[in-house]
Write a protein that holds these residues in place. Sequence first.
Motif, PDB file in Angstrom:
ATOM      1  N   PRO A   1       1.760  -6.280  -7.649  1.00  0.00           N
ATOM      2  CA  PRO A   1       1.181  -6.490  -6.125  1.00  0.00           C
ATOM      3  C   PRO A   1       2.015  -5.449  -5.389  1.00  0.00           C
ATOM      4  N   GLY A   2       1.628  -4.348  -5.083  1.00  0.00           N
ATOM      5  CA  GLY A   2       2.196  -3.196  -4.499  1.00  0.00           C
ATOM      6  C   GLY A   2       1.807  -2.073  -4.288  1.00  0.00           C
ATOM      7  N   LYS A   3       2.422  -0.788  -4.340  1.00  0.00           N
ATOM      8  CA  LYS A   3       2.185   0.708  -4.410  1.00  0.00           C
ATOM      9  C   LYS A   3       2.859   1.091  -5.664  1.00  0.00           C
ATOM     10  N   TYR A   4       2.009   2.077  -6.370  1.00  0.00           N
ATOM     11  CA  TYR A   4       2.766   2.798  -7.432  1.00  0.00           C
ATOM     12  C   TYR A   4       1.945   4.128  -7.153  1.00  0.00           C
ATOM     13  N   ASP A   5       2.937   5.181  -6.859  1.00  0.00           N
ATOM     14  CA  ASP A   5       2.455   6.505  -6.633  1.00  0.00           C
ATOM     15  C   ASP A   5       2.608   7.380  -7.818  1.00  0.00           C
ATOM     16  N   GLY A   6       3.171   6.944  -9.018  1.00  0.00           N
ATOM     17  CA  GLY A   6       3.409   7.615 -10.043  1.00  0.00           C
ATOM     18  C   GLY A   6       4.963   8.013 -10.337  1.00  0.00           C
ATOM     19  N   GLN A   7       5.481   7.729  -9.314  1.00  0.00           N
ATOM     20  CA  GLN A   7       7.015   8.104  -9.323  1.00  0.00           C
ATOM     21  C   GLN A   7       7.970   6.957  -8.866  1.00  0.00           C
ATOM     22  N   SER A   8       7.271   5.998  -7.890  1.00  0.00           N
ATOM     23  CA  SER A   8       8.161   5.097  -7.371  1.00  0.00           C
ATOM     24  C   SER A   8       7.363   3.789  -7.261  1.00  0.00           C
ATOM     25  N   LEU A   9       7.922   2.445  -7.458  1.00  0.00           N
ATOM     26  CA  LEU A   9       7.230   1.146  -7.242  1.00  0.00           C
ATOM     27  C   LEU A   9       7.726   0.678  -5.973  1.00  0.00           C
ATOM     28  N   GLN A  10       6.552   0.200  -5.123  1.00  0.00           N
ATOM     29  CA  GLN A  10       6.882  -0.412  -3.935  1.00  0.00           C
ATOM     30  C   GLN A  10       6.320  -1.871  -3.932  1.00  0.00           C
ATOM     31  N   LEU A  11       7.197  -2.930  -4.261  1.00  0.00           N
ATOM     32  CA  LEU A  11       6.796  -4.257  -4.220  1.00  0.00           C
ATOM     33  C   LEU A  11       6.097  -4.732  -2.807  1.00  0.00           C
ATOM     34  N   PHE A  12       5.137  -5.171  -2.962  1.00  0.00           N
ATOM     35  CA  PHE A  12       4.439  -5.754  -1.672  1.00  0.00           C
ATOM     36  C   PHE A  12       4.275  -4.765  -0.550  1.00  0.00           C
ATOM     37  N   GLY A  13       4.413  -3.192  -1.113  1.00  0.00           N
ATOM     38  CA  GLY A  13       4.259  -2.130  -0.206  1.00  0.00           C
ATOM     39  C   GLY A  13       5.414  -1.889   0.620  1.00  0.00           C
ATOM     40  N   LYS A  14       6.374  -2.790   0.448  1.00  0.00           N
ATOM     41  CA  LYS A  14       7.659  -2.658   1.317  1.00  0.00           C
ATOM     42  C   LYS A  14       9.059  -2.467   0.638  1.00  0.00           C
ATOM     43  N   PHE A  15       9.403  -3.307  -0.495  1.00  0.00           N
ATOM     44  CA  PHE A  15      10.479  -2.999  -1.165  1.00  0.00           C
ATOM     45  C   PHE A  15      10.488  -2.040  -2.311  1.00  0.00           C
ATOM     46  N   LYS A  16      11.246  -1.042  -1.859  1.00  0.00           N
ATOM     47  CA  LYS A  16      10.961   0.168  -2.812  1.00  0.00           C
ATOM     48  C   LYS A  16      12.181  -0.074  -3.886  1.00  0.00           C
ATOM     49  N   ASP A  17      11.529  -0.093  -5.217  1.00  0.00           N
ATOM     50  CA  ASP A  17      12.419  -0.370  -6.310  1.00  0.00           C
ATOM     51  C   ASP A  17      12.841   1.354  -6.882  1.00  0.00           C
ATOM     52  N   ASP A  18      13.631   1.269  -7.829  1.00  0.00           N
ATOM     53  CA  ASP A  18      14.246   2.495  -8.356  1.00  0.00           C
ATOM     54  C   ASP A  18      13.012   3.142  -8.615  1.00  0.00           C
ATOM     55  N   ASN A  19      13.129   4.686  -8.899  1.00  0.00           N
ATOM     56  CA  ASN A  19      12.024   5.139  -9.133  1.00  0.00           C
ATOM     57  C   ASN A  19      11.786   5.067 -10.482  1.00  0.00           C
ATOM     58  N   TYR A  20      10.600   5.096 -11.181  1.00  0.00           N
ATOM     59  CA  TYR A  20      10.129   4.828 -12.351  1.00  0.00           C
ATOM     60  C   TYR A  20       9.022   6.029 -12.607  1.00  0.00           C
ATOM     61  N   TYR A  21       9.353   6.951 -13.657  1.00  0.00           N
ATOM     62  CA  TYR A  21       8.260   7.820 -13.696  1.00  0.00           C
ATOM     63  C   TYR A  21       7.664   7.867 -14.996  1.00  0.00           C
ATOM     64  N   ARG A  22       7.585   6.774 -15.811  1.00  0.00           N
ATOM     65  CA  ARG A  22       7.130   6.984 -17.164  1.00  0.00           C
ATOM     66  C   ARG A  22       5.875   6.276 -17.212  1.00  0.00           C
ATOM     67  N   ALA A  23       5.537   5.295 -16.358  1.00  0.00           N
ATOM     68  CA  ALA A  23       4.291   4.893 -16.354  1.00  0.00           C
ATOM     69  C   ALA A  23       3.076   5.554 -15.522  1.00  0.00           C
ATOM     70  N   PHE A  24       1.942   5.165 -16.096  1.00  0.00           N
ATOM     71  CA  PHE A  24       0.497   6.154 -15.428  1.00  0.00           C
ATOM     72  C   PHE A  24      -0.066   5.029 -14.797  1.00  0.00           C
ATOM     73  N   ARG A  25      -0.731   5.649 -13.462  1.00  0.00           N
ATOM     74  CA  ARG A  25      -1.654   4.625 -12.949  1.00  0.00           C
ATOM     75  C   ARG A  25      -2.709   4.447 -13.902  1.00  0.00           C
ATOM     76  N   LEU A  26      -3.111   3.198 -14.143  1.00  0.00           N
ATOM     77  CA  LEU A  26      -4.240   2.753 -14.974  1.00  0.00           C
ATOM     78  C   LEU A  26      -5.523   3.290 -14.410  1.00  0.00           C
ATOM     79  N   VAL A  27      -5.810   3.037 -13.188  1.00  0.00           N
ATOM     80  CA  VAL A  27      -7.074   3.418 -12.458  1.00  0.00           C
ATOM     81  C   VAL A  27      -6.744   3.919 -10.994  1.00  0.00           C
ATOM     82  N   ASP A  28      -7.073   5.030 -10.728  1.00  0.00           N
ATOM     83  CA  ASP A  28      -6.970   5.521  -9.334  1.00  0.00           C
ATOM     84  C   ASP A  28      -7.929   4.905  -8.422  1.00  0.00           C
TER      85      ASP A  28
END
Length: 190
Positions: A163-190
């Motif tokens: 529930p938030g945003k993933y741009d292929g490099q970072s996770l932003q929970l609820f579109g507000k809280f930036k988690d540590d960068n995470y590069y290993r996952a792929f977006r399932l569906v654009d």
Amino acid sequence: MSNLKARADKIIDKIKEEKFIEGRGLGNEISFYVFDYEPNQELYIRDYVKRIKRQLNYEGSNRRVIEFDLYMMLIDITKEKRIFDRIFEMEERQGKDQLFRAMTTFAKPEVFLEKIKEQVKTGNYNVVFLTGIGKVYPFVRSHNILNNLQEVLDDVPVIMFFPGKYDGQSLQLFGKFKDDNYYRAFRLVD
């Protein structure tokens, strides 16, 4: 909502692809995917996850999906540790900060990972869904689970419903809280 529905409608086809299960085309990367969505669409996604599981988990299917709701896992862990009944009292008496410290002493990624590994292997599942990401915040952080999960499930594709945003490099929970960068996952569906 129509954009989310259009994206969600592609999930089952994606999972049915052979390259999804085999992990081909990922440059020897692990098969971790993120399906991100607007937090206000959480209830729709919960229902959709149930629908996906119904459509794929049937006798004779070559896809066996198991869902791990991190929040429900946390509840189970607190019950196993025999502190579930004392959580609310602790928060009221000692405050949120103390509760947070207490919870994070036993809500470590390793505890979740061991439970996930055990259930995936004994149930012979070949697709893992991670849900409950927003419900378990801030006690459990999604990037901690993903970073450690690759050591446990290196040959099983994982889809995290986020529930938030993933741009292929970072996770932003609820579109507000930036988690540590995470590069290993792929977006399932654009």
